[in-house]
Design an enzyme around this catalytic site. Sequence first.
Site, PDB file in Angstrom:
ATOM      1  CD  GLU A   1      25.001 -20.235   7.476  1.00  0.00           C
ATOM      2  OE1 GLU A   1      25.934 -20.169   6.640  1.00  0.00           O
ATOM      3  OE2 GLU A   1      24.275 -19.263   7.757  1.00  0.00           O
TER       4      GLU A   1
ATOM      5  CG  ASP B   1       4.896 -19.065   6.224  1.00  0.00           C
ATOM      6  OD1 ASP B   1       5.765 -19.721   6.828  1.00  0.00           O
ATOM      7  OD2 ASP B   1       5.154 -18.274   5.300  1.00  0.00           O
TER       8      ASP B   1
ATOM      9  CE1 TYR C   1      17.444 -17.887   3.789  1.00  0.00           C
ATOM     10  CE2 TYR C   1      18.775 -18.683   1.956  1.00  0.00           C
ATOM     11  CZ  TYR C   1      18.664 -17.975   3.136  1.00  0.00           C
ATOM     12  OH  TYR C   1      19.776 -17.341   3.652  1.00  0.00           O
TER      13      TYR C   1
HETATM   14  C1  LIG Z   1      11.277 -25.253   8.099  1.00  0.00           C
HETATM   15  C2  LIG Z   1      11.828 -23.871   7.934  1.00  0.00           C
HETATM   16  C3  LIG Z   1      11.546 -23.138   6.797  1.00  0.00           C
HETATM   17  C4  LIG Z   1      12.051 -21.857   6.616  1.00  0.00           C
HETATM   18  N1  LIG Z   1      11.730 -21.172   5.481  1.00  0.00           N
HETATM   19  C5  LIG Z   1      12.246 -19.933   5.278  1.00  0.00           C
HETATM   20  C6  LIG Z   1      11.944 -19.219   4.081  1.00  0.00           C
HETATM   21  O1  LIG Z   1      11.204 -19.678   3.212  1.00  0.00           O
HETATM   22  N2  LIG Z   1      12.509 -17.988   3.915  1.00  0.00           N
HETATM   23  C7  LIG Z   1      13.338 -17.423   4.852  1.00  0.00           C
HETATM   24  O2  LIG Z   1      13.844 -16.321   4.627  1.00  0.00           O
HETATM   25  N3  LIG Z   1      13.611 -18.076   6.015  1.00  0.00           N
HETATM   26  C8  LIG Z   1      13.092 -19.311   6.242  1.00  0.00           C
HETATM   27  N4  LIG Z   1      13.379 -19.985   7.402  1.00  0.00           N
HETATM   28  C9  LIG Z   1      14.244 -19.349   8.424  1.00  0.00           C
HETATM   29  C10 LIG Z   1      15.695 -19.314   7.997  1.00  0.00           C
HETATM   30  O3  LIG Z   1      16.132 -20.596   7.649  1.00  0.00           O
HETATM   31  C11 LIG Z   1      16.570 -18.762   9.131  1.00  0.00           C
HETATM   32  O4  LIG Z   1      16.187 -17.416   9.355  1.00  0.00           O
HETATM   33  C12 LIG Z   1      18.058 -18.835   8.839  1.00  0.00           C
HETATM   34  O5  LIG Z   1      18.790 -18.291   9.922  1.00  0.00           O
HETATM   35  C13 LIG Z   1      18.439 -18.103   7.577  1.00  0.00           C
HETATM   36  O6  LIG Z   1      19.816 -18.262   7.328  1.00  0.00           O
HETATM   37  P1  LIG Z   1      20.713 -16.994   7.047  1.00  0.00           P
HETATM   38  O7  LIG Z   1      20.842 -16.284   8.360  1.00  0.00           O
HETATM   39  O8  LIG Z   1      22.013 -17.548   6.556  1.00  0.00           O
HETATM   40  O9  LIG Z   1      20.011 -16.166   6.026  1.00  0.00           O
HETATM   41  C14 LIG Z   1      12.867 -21.277   7.608  1.00  0.00           C
HETATM   42  C15 LIG Z   1      13.157 -22.006   8.758  1.00  0.00           C
HETATM   43  C16 LIG Z   1      12.647 -23.284   8.939  1.00  0.00           C
HETATM   44  C17 LIG Z   1      12.964 -24.041  10.192  1.00  0.00           C
HETATM   45 MN   LIG Z   2      24.030 -17.166   7.305  1.00  0.00          MN
END
Ligand SMILES: Cc1cc2nc3c(=O)[nH]c(=O)nc-3n(C[C@H](O)[C@H](O)[C@H](O)COP(=O)(O)O)c2cc1C
Ligand SMILES: [Mn+2]
Length: 486
Positions: free
Chosen positions: A233, A282, A173
């Site tokens: 993870e 974004d 994030y």
């Molecule tokens: C470079 C990059 C930046 C990201 N930034 C965000 C972000 O700012 N906020 C967000 O909610 N997901 C962001 N994501 C997507 C999340 O990392 C992704 O949905 C992930 O599965 C979230 O983990 P979780 O399922 O444990 O919440 C980003 C992904 C990438 C590749």
């Molecule tokens: Mn998760």
Amino acid sequence: MAYRNLAAFLEALEERGELTRVREPVSPRLEIAEIADRAVKGGGPALLFERVEGSAMPVAINVFASRRRMLEALEIASWDEWDARLEFFLDPSPPEGLLGKLKAIPKITELAAVFPKTVRAAACQEVVETGDAVDLGRLPVLTCWPQDAGPFITMPLVITNDPATGKTNVGMYRMQIHGRNATGMHWQKHKDGAGQARGYEREGRRMEVAAAIGCDPATVFSAIAPLPPGLSEFLFAGFLRGEAVPLAPAKTVDLLVPAEAEIVLEGYVEPRERRREGPFGDHTGFYSLEDDFPVFHVTAVTRRESPIYLTTIVGRPPMEDGFMGEAVERLFLPLVKKTIPEIVDMHLPVHGIFHNLMIVAIDKRYPGHARKTMHAIWGTGQMMFTKTILVVDAGVDVRGGPELLWRALTAIDPERDVEIVHGPVDELDFASRLACYGSKVGIDATRKWKEEGFLRPWPDEIVMSPDVKRKIDRLWPALGIKLSAR
Ligand SMILES: Cc1cc2nc3c(=O)[nH]c(=O)nc-3n(C[C@H](O)[C@H](O)[C@H](O)COP(=O)(O)O)c2cc1C
Ligand SMILES: [Mn+2]
């Protein structure tokens, strides 16, 4: 052998000629972004900026930004190999007989070997800065685009524990720099980190947070993997690496952090505290508008003696995150097939930026099967965000470009074949009338059956008779017709 840390991966990339060191001094304000953007769009190498204005730390970027580097990062020779490896673990049948049980032993030991393990001495804690010594201004954090609200940490592994179960979540994030010891925390409301934060808010409790920057590539990648909440993870990273992720207790919070990380930020998020975050250029290719998000108060920075700052930029596709998204698509295809068994193949074209377009091929078995598939997708994890689902019959190449368009568009009668639903949409979607709530469309481009009310004959596809083809094959060289690629 798994890459031990980021430096080991960069070394391997350099040996293969896939990393360029940039010695020219450059600014982290827009300049690195412009260079990285040109590099990724031109199929260039990973970059290591050694002289970054205003910081002693080098900046690594585009380390995942090609199909080959992405496979190298995950140490997968090909996607077929991966399918076989995952199948091995997904196979639910209990071992039968002595021979079966013996065969299961390597499976069990292999699984046991990938559970995260705790270590005492951590490279990520060679230097520990707390209190007034904390200064995020020393990190070479990029300002990516002209209208960005400031510098953003874009590739952090945000580590938190669930208040009820204690289970660890890791998510990527972005974090906007708000000052020397505070950042934004941009977990979108559907994500696991935000879910855990709601738990702390209900109890009125402060939430401890650690953010690791720059780890071995599989561990970095695991933070974007759309795993079900509660599934670690770090365990997934261990499975990818074939080797446990070594974790160490953080210095000022009760969390375990990757021992081999370059930099770790430790701190907390206060319940209900919000601060303006954004705008931010974004991965939609547009600026995300400013909005209120939680604040991460940084109480300690721990790091290596000479850390490398790992980052990425998002923006107009194709970008580095597109290659990471492609890996997610391929890694999770066997799992998707297990839950939605009619799916034979699935593709998310990079310009569909993950959530705007999914093409699925199904083995259609009953009337309405394509629509059932759409609803299953909209009901599964982060696939719920899919704005457009195009369903085709098995045998149609979902990566087929113009041929796919030809087949899909000839097969539809829009009034009959379009399914429009309302529900949650990606927080980054700016076209829906309300934030996070809007509509989605499914297009059933499968061949229609009479059981579905289609009573006209379905025409045969035009194919030349094989005997004529064979004859012309033989004759072809003598015809003197030169072909050129269009
Ligand atoms: C470079 C990059 C930046 C990201 N930034 C965000 C972000 O700012 N906020 C967000 O909610 N997901 C962001 N994501 C997507 C999340 O990392 C992704 O949905 C992930 O599965 C979230 O983990 P979780 O399922 O444990 O919440 C980003 C992904 C990438 C590749
Ligand atoms: Mn998760």
